[in-house]
Design an enzyme around this catalytic site. Structure first.
Site, PDB file in Angstrom:
ATOM      1  N   ARG A 218       9.790   1.221  -6.600  1.00 50.58           N
ATOM      2  CA  ARG A 218      10.537   2.422  -6.964  1.00 50.58           C
ATOM      3  C   ARG A 218      11.319   2.099  -8.226  1.00 50.58           C
ATOM      4  O   ARG A 218      11.872   1.009  -8.365  1.00 50.58           O
ATOM      5  CB  ARG A 218      11.512   2.834  -5.858  1.00 50.58           C
ATOM      6  CG  ARG A 218      10.881   3.535  -4.660  1.00 50.58           C
ATOM      7  CD  ARG A 218      10.341   4.934  -5.012  1.00 50.58           C
ATOM      8  NE  ARG A 218       9.808   5.633  -3.843  1.00 50.58           N
ATOM      9  CZ  ARG A 218       8.542   5.550  -3.440  1.00 50.58           C
ATOM     10  NH1 ARG A 218       7.665   4.822  -4.104  1.00 50.58           N
ATOM     11  NH2 ARG A 218       8.146   6.225  -2.381  1.00 50.58           N
TER      12      ARG A 218
ATOM     13  N   HIS B  65       2.986   6.760 -11.734  1.00 47.09           N
ATOM     14  CA  HIS B  65       3.117   6.646 -10.259  1.00 47.09           C
ATOM     15  C   HIS B  65       1.775   6.869  -9.552  1.00 47.09           C
ATOM     16  O   HIS B  65       1.602   7.833  -8.809  1.00 47.09           O
ATOM     17  CB  HIS B  65       4.191   7.601  -9.717  1.00 47.09           C
ATOM     18  CG  HIS B  65       4.754   7.160  -8.404  1.00 47.09           C
ATOM     19  ND1 HIS B  65       6.052   7.416  -8.007  1.00 47.09           N
ATOM     20  CD2 HIS B  65       4.203   6.453  -7.378  1.00 47.09           C
ATOM     21  CE1 HIS B  65       6.269   6.900  -6.798  1.00 47.09           C
ATOM     22  NE2 HIS B  65       5.152   6.314  -6.393  1.00 47.09           N
TER      23      HIS B  65
ATOM     24  N   ARG C  18      13.598 -10.899   2.200  1.00 48.94           N
ATOM     25  CA  ARG C  18      14.963 -10.364   2.170  1.00 48.94           C
ATOM     26  C   ARG C  18      16.031 -11.413   1.822  1.00 48.94           C
ATOM     27  O   ARG C  18      16.967 -11.139   1.078  1.00 48.94           O
ATOM     28  CB  ARG C  18      15.239  -9.805   3.563  1.00 48.94           C
ATOM     29  CG  ARG C  18      16.339  -8.809   3.670  1.00 48.94           C
ATOM     30  CD  ARG C  18      16.424  -8.356   5.113  1.00 48.94           C
ATOM     31  NE  ARG C  18      15.243  -7.634   5.535  1.00 48.94           N
ATOM     32  CZ  ARG C  18      15.084  -6.331   5.400  1.00 48.94           C
ATOM     33  NH1 ARG C  18      16.024  -5.624   4.823  1.00 48.94           N
ATOM     34  NH2 ARG C  18      13.994  -5.735   5.829  1.00 48.94           N
TER      35      ARG C  18
ATOM     36  N   GLU D   6      12.387   9.107 -12.792  1.00 43.87           N
ATOM     37  CA  GLU D   6      11.053   9.690 -12.736  1.00 43.87           C
ATOM     38  C   GLU D   6      11.135  11.222 -12.611  1.00 43.87           C
ATOM     39  O   GLU D   6      11.931  11.712 -11.819  1.00 43.87           O
ATOM     40  CB  GLU D   6      10.357   9.096 -11.502  1.00 43.87           C
ATOM     41  CG  GLU D   6       8.878   9.020 -11.601  1.00 43.87           C
ATOM     42  CD  GLU D   6       8.300   8.189 -10.454  1.00 43.87           C
ATOM     43  OE1 GLU D   6       8.611   6.991 -10.367  1.00 43.87           O
ATOM     44  OE2 GLU D   6       7.560   8.773  -9.659  1.00 43.87           O
TER      45      GLU D   6
ATOM     46  N   THR E 276       5.750  -1.600  -9.050  1.00 42.34           N
ATOM     47  CA  THR E 276       4.982  -0.541  -8.378  1.00 42.34           C
ATOM     48  C   THR E 276       5.761  -0.036  -7.167  1.00 42.34           C
ATOM     49  O   THR E 276       5.194   0.642  -6.304  1.00 42.34           O
ATOM     50  CB  THR E 276       3.613  -1.057  -7.899  1.00 42.34           C
ATOM     51  OG1 THR E 276       3.827  -2.197  -7.049  1.00 42.34           O
ATOM     52  CG2 THR E 276       2.714  -1.451  -9.059  1.00 42.34           C
TER      53      THR E 276
ATOM     54  N   GLY F  48       0.230   4.464  -7.583  1.00 41.76           N
ATOM     55  CA  GLY F  48       0.017   3.430  -6.553  1.00 41.76           C
ATOM     56  C   GLY F  48      -0.960   3.822  -5.461  1.00 41.76           C
ATOM     57  O   GLY F  48      -1.889   3.088  -5.147  1.00 41.76           O
TER      58      GLY F  48
ATOM     59  N   GLY G 207       6.710  -7.398   2.542  1.00 37.27           N
ATOM     60  CA  GLY G 207       6.090  -6.437   3.460  1.00 37.27           C
ATOM     61  C   GLY G 207       4.583  -6.408   3.252  1.00 37.27           C
ATOM     62  O   GLY G 207       4.001  -7.308   2.637  1.00 37.27           O
ATOM     63  N   ARG G 208       3.969  -5.360   3.760  1.00 33.63           N
ATOM     64  CA  ARG G 208       2.505  -5.277   3.716  1.00 33.63           C
ATOM     65  C   ARG G 208       1.972  -5.299   2.287  1.00 33.63           C
ATOM     66  O   ARG G 208       1.020  -6.022   1.976  1.00 33.63           O
ATOM     67  CB  ARG G 208       2.040  -3.994   4.422  1.00 33.63           C
ATOM     68  CG  ARG G 208       2.203  -4.058   5.914  1.00 33.63           C
ATOM     69  CD  ARG G 208       2.228  -2.681   6.499  1.00 33.63           C
ATOM     70  NE  ARG G 208       3.470  -2.024   6.140  1.00 33.63           N
ATOM     71  CZ  ARG G 208       4.189  -1.275   6.961  1.00 33.63           C
ATOM     72  NH1 ARG G 208       3.761  -1.024   8.176  1.00 33.63           N
ATOM     73  NH2 ARG G 208       5.319  -0.736   6.563  1.00 33.63           N
ATOM     74  N   ILE G 209       2.594  -4.501   1.398  1.00 36.31           N
ATOM     75  CA  ILE G 209       2.066  -4.402   0.031  1.00 36.31           C
ATOM     76  C   ILE G 209       2.301  -5.704  -0.718  1.00 36.31           C
ATOM     77  O   ILE G 209       1.426  -6.189  -1.447  1.00 36.31           O
ATOM     78  CB  ILE G 209       2.680  -3.189  -0.710  1.00 36.31           C
ATOM     79  CG1 ILE G 209       2.330  -1.890   0.026  1.00 36.31           C
ATOM     80  CG2 ILE G 209       2.170  -3.138  -2.149  1.00 36.31           C
ATOM     81  CD1 ILE G 209       3.124  -0.674  -0.447  1.00 36.31           C
TER      82      ILE G 209
HETATM   83  C1  GLV Z   1       4.402   6.107  -2.908  1.00 39.19           C
HETATM   84  O1  GLV Z   1       5.107   5.755  -3.810  1.00 39.19           O
HETATM   85  C2  GLV Z   1       4.732   5.962  -1.534  1.00 39.19           C
HETATM   86  O2  GLV Z   1       5.865   5.548  -1.209  1.00 39.19           O
HETATM   87  O3  GLV Z   1       3.873   6.272  -0.700  1.00 39.19           O
HETATM   88  C1  GLV Z   2       6.239  -1.444   3.051  1.00 36.29           C
HETATM   89  O1  GLV Z   2       6.193  -0.563   3.898  1.00 36.29           O
HETATM   90  C2  GLV Z   2       5.054  -2.102   2.597  1.00 36.29           C
HETATM   91  O2  GLV Z   2       3.958  -1.642   2.957  1.00 36.29           O
HETATM   92  O3  GLV Z   2       5.183  -3.113   1.869  1.00 36.29           O
END
Ligand code: GLV
Ligand code: GLV
Length: 294
Positions: free
Chosen positions: A212, A259, A165, A241, A210, A261, A143-145
């Site tokens: 869950r 946490h 996936r 957590e 980073t 991030g 995904g984006r992150i």
């Molecule tokens: C932080 O963990 C988020 O999901 O924004």
């Molecule tokens: C998920 O929403 C991401 O930003 O990786």
């Protein structure tokens, strides 16, 4: 005309509270609210929605992850759920890089050493670490992150391998020097990294989480780190957590963050403004918000 009512589950930055107050009446109970702003520490399950009542139209989750929300229950009840993507992508990718570099270069270990006031002087073979450059970084979650983290590690001269996936993780895990997790927590990703998969990693490899906490079997991780089956871990999230497995606390080859991030002020304000946009879309404009989840 009276303003629609919004309940906020926890403290938010003043800028965000002001923006909410400019368009809505802030109320102390979700039972009086058409919209609620929830933190990831609030469990929004069917019982929560039942208790909130049928006037609740939107849950604006102040996070990108929505694992704290029973999406099926929300859908069934016609409650819209929104989240806060994009604005936290870089901040979260930066934390992944921070954990990687701190671990490889032994920065938090060195910090503890200095604070203990142990005698030391510069010496050529003292506290040697590893460069990020040249390492193979398996990024689980495209995904984006995950993609942003890939971009950043590439800038350091490391080789990112993005696993989406359908990837064959078992085959990829044994090739990686660093494994970094960027999947949402779902039934399908819970304990995605368990004892069996940890054993597939190289003993010299490190794990970064980073995403869950429950994506990793934390007890199995502690066992692997203690036995030397894994070289290190950098964690920003925890299975239970805010509790952290006691067996991780004494390890020098583990970097632990609480946490963080998305924890920069501008990021948190931008996330809040996405919540405000979603509340306005649903409660003032009667339309689907841009960042709708269900
Ligand atoms: C932080 O963990 C988020 O999901 O924004
Ligand atoms: C998920 O929403 C991401 O930003 O990786």
């Amino acid at each position: 005309m009276t303003s629609p009512r919004v309940h906020i589950s926890d403290r938010v930055p003043a800028e965000v509270e002001e923006a909410i107050a400019a368009s809505f009446e802030i109320v102390p109970s979700v039972r009086d609210a058409g919209g609620v702003v929830t933190m990831l520490t609030v469990t929004v399950d069917d019982a929560y929605l039942e208790d909130a009542g049928p006037q609740l139209k939107i849950v604006a989750n102040y996070a990108v992850g929505v694992n704290n929300i029973d999406l099926e229950a929300a859908r069934r009840r016609g409650v819209i759920v929104s989240n806060t993507p994009d604005v936290l992508t870089r901040a979260t990718a930066e934390i992944a890089l921070t954990l990687m570099l701190s671990l490889l270069r032994r920065v938090t270990e060195g910090d503890r050493f200095v604070r203990r006031q142990e005698p030391w002087q510069f010496s050529l073979e003292f506290m040697l670490g590893e460069r990020l450059e040249g390492k193979t970084v398996l990024i689980i979650g495209s995904g984006r992150i995950g993609r942003e983290t890939a971009r950043l590690v590439e800038a350091f001269g490391a080789v990112p391998v993005l696993a989406g996936r359908d990837a064959d993780l078992d085959a990829l895990l044994g090739e990686a020097d660093i494994v970094s997790l960027h999947v949402p927590l779902t039934a399908g990703t819970s304990h995605l990294i368990d004892g069996r998969r940890l054993a597939l990693m190289k003993p010299s490899a490190v794990l970064i989480n980073t995403a869950r906490g429950p994506v990793v079997d934390e007890a199995a991780l502690a066992t692997a780190l203690r036995s030397g089956a894994l070289a290190g871990a950098g964690l920003d999230v925890y299975e239970h957590e805010p509790h952290v497995n006691m067996r991780l606390l004494g390890l020098e080859n583990v970097v632990l963050a609480p946490h963080l991030g998305s924890a920069t002020r501008d990021t948190r304000i931008a996330m809040g403004m996405l919540c405000v946009d979603a509340l306005k879309a649903v409660l003032l404009e009667g339309r689907t918000p841009t960042n709708v989840v269900v």
